[in-house]
Structure formats: structure tokens, C-alpha cells
Design an enzyme around this catalytic site. Structure first.
Site, PDB file in Angstrom:
ATOM      1  N   ASP A 256      -8.883  -7.754   3.351  1.00  0.00           N
ATOM      2  CA  ASP A 256      -9.309  -6.263   3.307  1.00  0.00           C
ATOM      3  C   ASP A 256     -10.843  -6.300   2.795  1.00  0.00           C
ATOM      4  OD1 ASP A 256      -7.239  -5.422   4.636  1.00  0.00           O
ATOM      5  OD2 ASP A 256      -6.116  -5.129   3.111  1.00  0.00           O
TER       6      ASP A 256
ATOM      7  N   ARG B  32       0.061   8.397   3.213  1.00  0.00           N
ATOM      8  CA  ARG B  32       0.812   7.081   3.427  1.00  0.00           C
ATOM      9  C   ARG B  32       1.591   6.943   1.849  1.00  0.00           C
ATOM     10  NH1 ARG B  32      -1.354   0.881   4.561  1.00  0.00           N
ATOM     11  NH2 ARG B  32       0.276  -0.170   3.554  1.00  0.00           N
ATOM     12  N   ASP B  33       2.647   6.745   2.009  1.00  0.00           N
ATOM     13  CA  ASP B  33       3.600   6.337   0.749  1.00  0.00           C
ATOM     14  C   ASP B  33       3.948   4.912   0.900  1.00  0.00           C
ATOM     15  OD1 ASP B  33       5.403   5.895  -1.359  1.00  0.00           O
ATOM     16  OD2 ASP B  33       6.127   7.824  -1.403  1.00  0.00           O
TER      17      ASP B  33
ATOM     18  N   ASP C 291       6.691   6.715   8.775  1.00  0.00           N
ATOM     19  CA  ASP C 291       6.256   5.489   8.426  1.00  0.00           C
ATOM     20  C   ASP C 291       6.673   4.167   8.952  1.00  0.00           C
ATOM     21  OD1 ASP C 291       4.394   4.165   6.762  1.00  0.00           O
ATOM     22  OD2 ASP C 291       5.221   4.749   4.737  1.00  0.00           O
TER      23      ASP C 291
ATOM     24  N   TYR D  19      -2.952   0.966  12.389  1.00  0.00           N
ATOM     25  CA  TYR D  19      -3.178   2.331  11.806  1.00  0.00           C
ATOM     26  C   TYR D  19      -3.433   3.387  12.759  1.00  0.00           C
ATOM     27  CZ  TYR D  19      -4.090   0.599   6.830  1.00  0.00           C
ATOM     28  OH  TYR D  19      -4.151  -0.087   5.660  1.00  0.00           O
TER      29      TYR D  19
END
Length: 469
Positions: free
Chosen positions: A151, A293-294, A324, A402
Site C-alpha cells: 500500500d 469505513r469502520d 461493508d 473499493y
């Protein structure tokens, strides 16, 4: 013929040849003079081309028309006064989603020069929509694509290209050095936010029209990160949310108000037991709504809404249609975090319409595959799992990733409302497929109040590539 006669004959021939050559030279000079006179006379009859282009110059959008005069291009300019996007319109009423773009970047990249990317997103000005993306400093099917599942690296950069085009070195514009980013247009100029640096001390660099205007230092020294989708602008101000702290526990979240690239105000959310990452934000009726987002403990999505003074409200989407991934099967929802399968997550979005909500989500409950849009007419406030519309976007047998929201302002569309749109990342390669690289293409849709169709628009590339064998 005696020698004297030979000399006279040769001399006469040379004289004749010289006279002919002189006549030819005089004729050439006359023809050039006549040609020049004709060309000069034609200058009084300019040919107006129909070509019109848009360019950006000195912070003012300029409408240029080319006038062709004697093969020389002169430019006449008519300045269009820049106007800040109002951002105070309500979302347009919609009944479904129409396909807007598909870049086919992985398919084309098997033989063409296409960047290895992830985290693509779309943002629109009053004139155009652009795809933004985080490159890995490498091309598909090349040795430097090895290991691009990572990432955060110093090689990652934020770049952009026209929407629907495959991101390549030939059509892309450098924006910022970044492994986390956001961008948006206020009606006058582009704001870009690029975060780079070490995990324990990253810095966000803000640029306005390509010039560095401000920076934001990591305040918790734990992977400062931002939206991976467009920031939201209204009345000359742009707004973004950043997170700093654990990805699996209580972190710190701040809203930033930015004007012409400078932070003019910020506020830290008082949000115990909430987890906000990778928020998808949009303006709606003079306020900003963000759905996030959690990654800690929620399989439903948290939201935060705020006004231009950064006065905010927080909550979770109550619907039993969970948004989610991973997530449990649909069931009893909650207006707080739903802890079942709540750990980890994926960037996503929703659009609020009163008590109702359009929910975008993967089809699979456990992997990033498939995608669908669901209309729950009471889902913003009620906890049941009933819904009235489902539109297929990507089949469950194909990879997704995503997803995020963007809007088209009335200044672009000519409508009297804010058009809601979304994009979906179609991840290919590692860790799910047998390649040395990780990248993605993207598709996008916009809301319409007319006929639409459900189908599957997958990435479609055949793997592995030559470099993988």
C-alpha cells in the site's frame, strides 16, 4: 572545320546556354513574386475553423478559437469568469443508475503502456470529469510491477487522466507524491491532497492549481490517511476528513475546511466507539454528508454530516441491509456499529434520501467480488432488512474492490440538482490471483430518473500476463 571555327562554334553554344539559363532564372523570380502577391491578397479572406478547445491559463478558464490565416494560427481569447461551485442543491431524484464510464485498463495494459494503480476515484469540475489514481511508479507487464501489492511506498504518486481512458504515461497528469489522497474542484481551481512519508510521521501536502499551498502533519504518528475519493466543495470552501491512529481500534478523526488550498479551520470529532476511514463525501442541500469505513468493529457504515462551520452530527446507517465487507447476512440492523463480522472492511459509499438510502456493496459477504446497488426506502433510520430495488453492477463471480461517491454539480450538468454518481474499483492480481502485481481498472455510474438496466461490467482481463509466467 579549322581550329578557329571550332572555337567560335563552342563559344556560340556556351553563350546560347547561358542566355537560356538567365531567362529561366528571370522566370523563376517572376513566378515567386506572383505567388507571394496572391498569398498576400488572400490575407483579407480569413478562414474560421470550427475547432474550439479549453485550456487553463493564469487561474482563468479561457475559451480559445483558432483562426487560420495563411497557414499561421493566431488565437483569439474570450475569458470566462470563474465562479465558485455553490454546492447548495439537493441530490437529484433518481430511480436507478446508468453506466457512465469504463476504462478497461488491465485489458489494454497487457500490450500497452498502462500504469499499475490502485485506489482510483473520480471528481468533476464545472467543465470536465477526471479519474484520479495512485500509481506504483510502474507499468503493467513490466518487472517493476513486482510486489505492487504494498500500500505505502515512496514510489506512489497521485495522477489523473480524462474519465474513461486507461491511465498511461501519455494521457496522465502528475498531481502529487502520495500513498493516500483526495482531490476536488471548487469551480475556480483543483485542490489535491497527497499524503506521503513514514508511517510514524507522514505529511499531507495540499496543492491548489498545482502549487503547494499548505501541509498537515500527522498528529498521532500512526499512518495519517484520507478519503481515497473526492473531497466536497461548496461556496468556495472544500472539505475533507482525515484519520490518524489504529486501524483496529479507537483512532482520531478530523474535518478540515480548506479555501484556495489553505486550511482555514479544523475540528476533531468527539466520536468514542466510532471508527472512520476512507470516507466518501458529497454536498447536499448546503451540508456535507460523508459515509465511511469502520475497520474496527462495524459491518454497517458510519456517517458524519456537517455544515460550513464544521458543526457536525454522527451515526451509523441503521438498515439491516449491511454495506461493508466482510459482513453477516442481512438481518437486524442497528443505528450503532453491528459487531458481527465487523472487523476489517472495504471503502464504500451510500446516498441518503430523507429516511431512505441507496446502498452500494459487494455481492459477496466475505470477499471483494461482485457489486450491487440497493434502495432501502427506510434504511437510514429503520433497522429492518427489507428493500425495494436491487440493480446488478458486477457479477459475484468477478472481482470488485473499493467504491466511492462523486457528484456532478448543476454548473456542469445544467440541472437544478446535484447528480449522484459512484465508481467501483475492479482489483486484479495479488493476493487473489497468480501474478507478481496488483492493479485495477474502474467503472462508474450516475443516477438518473429514467430507464436503467442491471448487468455485469467486469474488468475482463485474461491473466496471467507474460511477466507472470
Amino acid at each position: 572545320m579549322n581550329p578557329n571555327q571550332k572555337i567560335i562554334t563552342i563559344g556560340s553554344i556556351c553563350m546560347i546556354v547561358g542566355i537560356i539559363s538567365l531567362i529561366l532564372q528571370i522566370g523563376n523570380i517572376i513566378s515567386i513574386w506572383v505567388s507571394h502577391s496572391i498569398q498576400t491578397g488572400n490575407q483579407n479572406q480569413p478562414e474560421i475553423c470550427n475547432q474550439s478547445i479549453i485550456t487553463y491559463e493564469n487561474n482563468t478558464w479561457v475559451n480559445q478559437t483558432y483562426v487560420n490565416i495563411s497557414n499561421t494560427n493566431f488565437v483569439t481569447e474570450q475569458a470566462l469568469a470563474p465562479v465558485a461551485l455553490a454546492g447548495n442543491s439537493s441530490l437529484c431524484p433518481i430511480s436507478g443508475w446508468a453506466i457512465y464510464s469504463k476504462d478497461n485498463g488491465i485489458r489494454i495494459g497487457s500490450k500497452g503502456d498502462v500504469f499499475v494503480i490502485r485506489e482510483p476515484f473520480i471528481s468533476c469540475s464545472h467543465l470536465e470529469c477526471r479519474t484520479f489514481f495512485l500509481t506504483q511508479g510502474a507499468l503493467l507487464n513490466d518487472k517493476h510491477s513486482n510486489g505492487t501489492v504494498k500500500d505505502r511506498s515512496p514510489y506512489r504518486t497521485l495522477m489523473s487522466c480524462p474519465i474513461g481512458e486507461s491511465p498511461s504515461p501519455y494521457n496522465s497528469r502528475f498531481e502529487s507524491v502520495a500513498w493516500s489522497a483526495s482531490a476536488c474542484h471548487d469551480g475556480i481551481g483543483w485542490l489535491t491532497i497527497g499524503i506521503s512519508g513514514p508511517d510514524n510521521g507522514a505529511v499531507a501536502v495540499l496543492k491548489y492549481n498545482g502549487i503547494i499551498t499548505d501541509t498537515i502533519k500527522s498528529w498521532r504518528n500512526n499512518i495519517l490517511r484520507t478519503q481515497e475519493s473526492e473531497c466536497a466543495c461548496m461556496n468556495g470552501s472544500c472539505f475533507t476528513i482525515m484519520t490518524d491512529g489504529p486501524s483496529n481500534g479507537q483512532a482520531s478523526y478530523k474535518i478540515f475546511k480548506i479555501e484556495k488550498g489553505k486550511v482555514v479551520k479544523s475540528v476533531e470529532l468527539n466520536a468514542p466507539n466510532y471508527h472512520y476511514e476512507e470516507c466518501s463525501c458529497y454536498p447536499d442541500a448546503g451540508e456535507i454528508m460523508c459515509v465511511c469505513r469502520d475497520n474496527w468493529h462495524g459491518s454497517n457504515r458510519p456517517w458524519v454530516s456537517f455544515n460550513q462551520n464544521l458543526e457536525y452530527q454522527i451515526g451509523y446507517i441503521c438498515s439491516g441491509v449491511f454495506g461493508d465487507n466482510p459482513r453477516p447476512n442481512d438481518g437486524a440492523g442497528s443505528c450503532g456499529p453491528v459487531s458481527s463480522n465487523g472487523a476489517y472492511g472495504v471503502k464504500g459509499f451510500s446516498f441518503k434520501y430523507g429516511k431512505g438510502v441507496w446502498i452500494g456493496r459487494t455481492k459477496s459477504t466475505s470477499s471483494r467480488s461482485g457489486f450491487e446497488m440497493i434502495w432501502d426506502p427506510n434504511g437510514w433510520t429503520e433497522t429492518d432488512s427489507s428493500f425495494s430495488v436491487k440493480q446488478d453492477i458486477v457479477a459475484i463471480t468477478d472481482w470488485s474492490g473499493y467504491s466511492g461517491s462523486f457528484v456532478q454539480h448543476p454548473e456542469l450538468t445544467g440541472l437544478d440538482c446535484m447528480r449522484p454518481c459512484f465508481w467501483v474499483e475492479l482489483i486484479r492480481g495479488r493476493p487473489k490471483e497468480n501474478t507478481i502485481w496488483t492493479s485495477g481498472s474502474s467503472i462508474s455510474f450516475c443516477g438518473v430518473n429514467s430507464d436503467t438496466v442491471g448487468w455485469s461490467w467486469p474488468d475482463g482481463a485474461e491473466l496471467p500476463f507474460t511477466i507472470d509466467k
